[in-house]
Design a protein around this motif. Structure first.
Motif, PDB file in Angstrom:
ATOM      1  N   LYS A  78       2.784   2.401   2.691  1.00  0.00           N
ATOM      2  CA  LYS A  78       3.842   1.467   3.062  1.00  0.00           C
ATOM      3  C   LYS A  78       3.753   1.192   4.548  1.00  0.00           C
ATOM      4  CE  LYS A  78       7.562  -1.047   2.917  1.00  0.00           C
ATOM      5  NZ  LYS A  78       7.600  -2.331   2.173  1.00  0.00           N
ATOM      6  N   TYR A 106       5.352  -1.484   7.423  1.00  0.00           N
ATOM      7  CA  TYR A 106       6.372  -2.507   7.670  1.00  0.00           C
ATOM      8  C   TYR A 106       5.826  -3.606   8.574  1.00  0.00           C
ATOM      9  CZ  TYR A 106       9.789   0.574   5.486  1.00  0.00           C
ATOM     10  OH  TYR A 106      10.474   1.356   4.587  1.00  0.00           O
ATOM     11  N   THR A 115      11.498   6.744   1.746  1.00  0.00           N
ATOM     12  CA  THR A 115      10.740   5.504   1.532  1.00  0.00           C
ATOM     13  C   THR A 115       9.875   5.627   0.288  1.00  0.00           C
ATOM     14  OG1 THR A 115      10.680   5.071   3.915  1.00  0.00           O
ATOM     15  CG2 THR A 115       9.060   3.915   2.556  1.00  0.00           C
ATOM     16  N   MET A 117      10.167   3.435  -3.188  1.00  0.00           N
ATOM     17  CA  MET A 117       9.034   2.690  -3.743  1.00  0.00           C
ATOM     18  C   MET A 117       8.918   2.927  -5.248  1.00  0.00           C
ATOM     19  SD  MET A 117       6.442   3.428  -0.576  1.00  0.00           S
ATOM     20  CE  MET A 117       4.997   2.522  -1.060  1.00  0.00           C
ATOM     21  N   GLU A 170      11.691  -0.610  -2.424  1.00  0.00           N
ATOM     22  CA  GLU A 170      10.726  -0.909  -1.352  1.00  0.00           C
ATOM     23  C   GLU A 170       9.429  -1.359  -2.009  1.00  0.00           C
ATOM     24  OE1 GLU A 170      11.000  -0.866   1.887  1.00  0.00           O
ATOM     25  OE2 GLU A 170      12.680   0.466   2.395  1.00  0.00           O
ATOM     26  N   SER A 171       8.790  -2.348  -1.430  1.00  0.00           N
ATOM     27  CA  SER A 171       7.516  -2.829  -1.966  1.00  0.00           C
ATOM     28  C   SER A 171       6.386  -1.883  -1.593  1.00  0.00           C
ATOM     29  CB  SER A 171       7.213  -4.236  -1.444  1.00  0.00           C
ATOM     30  OG  SER A 171       7.108  -4.210  -0.030  1.00  0.00           O
ATOM     31  N   VAL A 172       5.321  -1.914  -2.358  1.00  0.00           N
ATOM     32  CA  VAL A 172       4.131  -1.104  -2.093  1.00  0.00           C
ATOM     33  C   VAL A 172       3.130  -1.964  -1.326  1.00  0.00           C
ATOM     34  CG1 VAL A 172       2.243   0.215  -3.127  1.00  0.00           C
ATOM     35  CG2 VAL A 172       4.500   0.226  -4.202  1.00  0.00           C
ATOM     36  N   THR A 173       2.759  -1.519  -0.133  1.00  0.00           N
ATOM     37  CA  THR A 173       1.790  -2.273   0.664  1.00  0.00           C
ATOM     38  C   THR A 173       0.388  -2.150   0.088  1.00  0.00           C
ATOM     39  OG1 THR A 173       3.124  -1.838   2.638  1.00  0.00           O
ATOM     40  CG2 THR A 173       0.871  -2.638   2.986  1.00  0.00           C
ATOM     41  N   ASN A 207       4.208  -1.634  -9.872  1.00  0.00           N
ATOM     42  CA  ASN A 207       4.309  -2.213  -8.529  1.00  0.00           C
ATOM     43  C   ASN A 207       5.119  -3.499  -8.498  1.00  0.00           C
ATOM     44  OD1 ASN A 207       2.155  -0.299  -8.418  1.00  0.00           O
ATOM     45  ND2 ASN A 207       1.447  -1.234  -6.517  1.00  0.00           N
TER      46      ASN A 207
END
Length: 358
Positions: A11, A13, A45, A49, A54-57, A69
């Motif tokens: 993750k 940002y 965090t 996820m 929270e999005s997964v990078t 995802n």
């Protein structure tokens, strides 16, 4: 119930902060996993996820065989219990617990049966028609748990749920959460910074530092066999005593203190000798001299804090350590004692790399 698998999860940002760094983890069906670490280490965090908040990078998260995802939080079939309860103040306990079931279209009869059953399990059936502001903190946390239970999720997610409770209630709720998870057999992930909470709840612990898993295993494994200085320092209460030393080929030295019994260590490097408070004992023939500064009485045992004479920090300051003794041993402040330590439980770390050598 479900298996959870994290593969190279990252993750990052938009400001460039790398909160989670390449986490790999397999969580078995019905397992209780605890993420533990200091504030800001990335544990919440990582939990968010899994929840979809929270999005997964980069990387993948699977629940059973499904990659989640890009699955919305509402469709992941996970239930989250938050630190601040997140209850609707204008709704009754019954309304809070049934809200999610109404949204997904369950029948009134199904909803009532599930709410009543969960309330009985959590011993809050008498509060079903009250509003949250009429409940204590512990009762509100039970309502939040009940709201999660009625959904019959594949995975329970707990984000520091006991942080707002007083010490006595935290212990009580900790026991109840463990018993409830055992009874339901639901795969659970629990986040906390409290290592006592982590040790008592977890089937396995994941110690997280700077967005990475430092070590993962059963609580007693991490206590007895920490792989890094960070894990040794974080697991165990009171904290492990760390004595800065160097090896001269024969002895470990710290200031004027010399310790025998170690071989095959790198010479001249910054090392740390780790001895837990419970692995020290009062012995007139011991090699360590210790001056008492403070005695804390804990009922079953006493914690004695003081200065390790002859040893020094790298800055030249006095080195403070802690000793755990039974309640019958209560030496006086200012007294100097000789200490022995359990050699088989002593740990040595390279301070530069943080890795354990012995």
């Amino acid at each position: 119930m479900a298996d959870v698998k994290l593969t190279n999860v990252n993750k990052t940002y938009s400001n460039g902060a790398h909160a989670v760094r390449g986490v790999n983890m397999d969580i078995a069906n019905g397992e209780f996993i605890v993420f533990v670490g200091p504030s800001g280490c990335g544990k919440s965090t990582l939990l968010r996820m899994v929840a979809g908040l929270e999005s997964v990078t980069e990387g993948d998260i699977h629940i059973d065989d499904q990659r989640i995802n890009d699955v919305s939080p509402s469709e992941r079939n996970v239930a989250m219990v938050f630190q601040n309860y997140a209850l609707y103040p204008h709704m009754s306990v019954r309304g809070n617990m049934s809200y999610g079931l109404k949204n997904r279209g369950d029948s009134k009869e199904e909803i009532n049966n599930k709410v009543v059953a969960a309330a009985k399990t959590l011993h809050i059936e008498e509060f079903l028609d009250r509003r949250p502001n009429q409940l204590s903190g512990g009762q509100r946390q039970r309502v939040a748990m009940g709201r999660a239970i009625v959904r019959n999720p594949k995975v329970f997610l707990f984000d520091e749920p006991l942080s707002n409770l007083d010490a006595k209630l935290r212990v009580q709720m900790r026991i109840e959460i463990k018993k409830l998870q055992r009874k339901m057999g639901v795969t659970s992930i629990y986040v906390t910074h409290d290592q006592t909470e982590a040790m008592t709840l977890a089937d396995r612990l994941a110690v997280i530092n700077n967005g990475q898993i430092e070590q993962m295993g059963k609580p007693i494994e991490l206590y007895k066999d920490p792989k890094t200085l960070f894990v040794a320092s974080f697991i165990g209460s009171p904290q492990i005593n760390l004595i800065p030393v160097r090896f001269d080929g024969k002895l470990l030295k710290s200031g004027n203190l010399e310790v025998k019994g170690f071989n095959n260590l790198p010479e001249g490097e910054n090392l740390a000798l780790g001895i837990r408070p419970e692995h020290l004992r009062i012995d007139d023939k011991g090699p360590l001299s210790f001056r008492i500064d403070l005695v804390e009485q804990h009922g079953a045992d006493n914690l004695i804090y003081g200065t390790l004479i002859d040893a020094a920090t790298e800055e030249g300051h006095d080195l403070e350590i802690c000793l755990r003794v039974n309640q019958k041993q209560e030496p006086k402040i200012g007294e100097t004692l000789k200490l022995e330590y359990d050699h088989e439980n002593a740990l040595i770390f390279n301070k530069e790399t943080g890795l354990r050598l012995v």
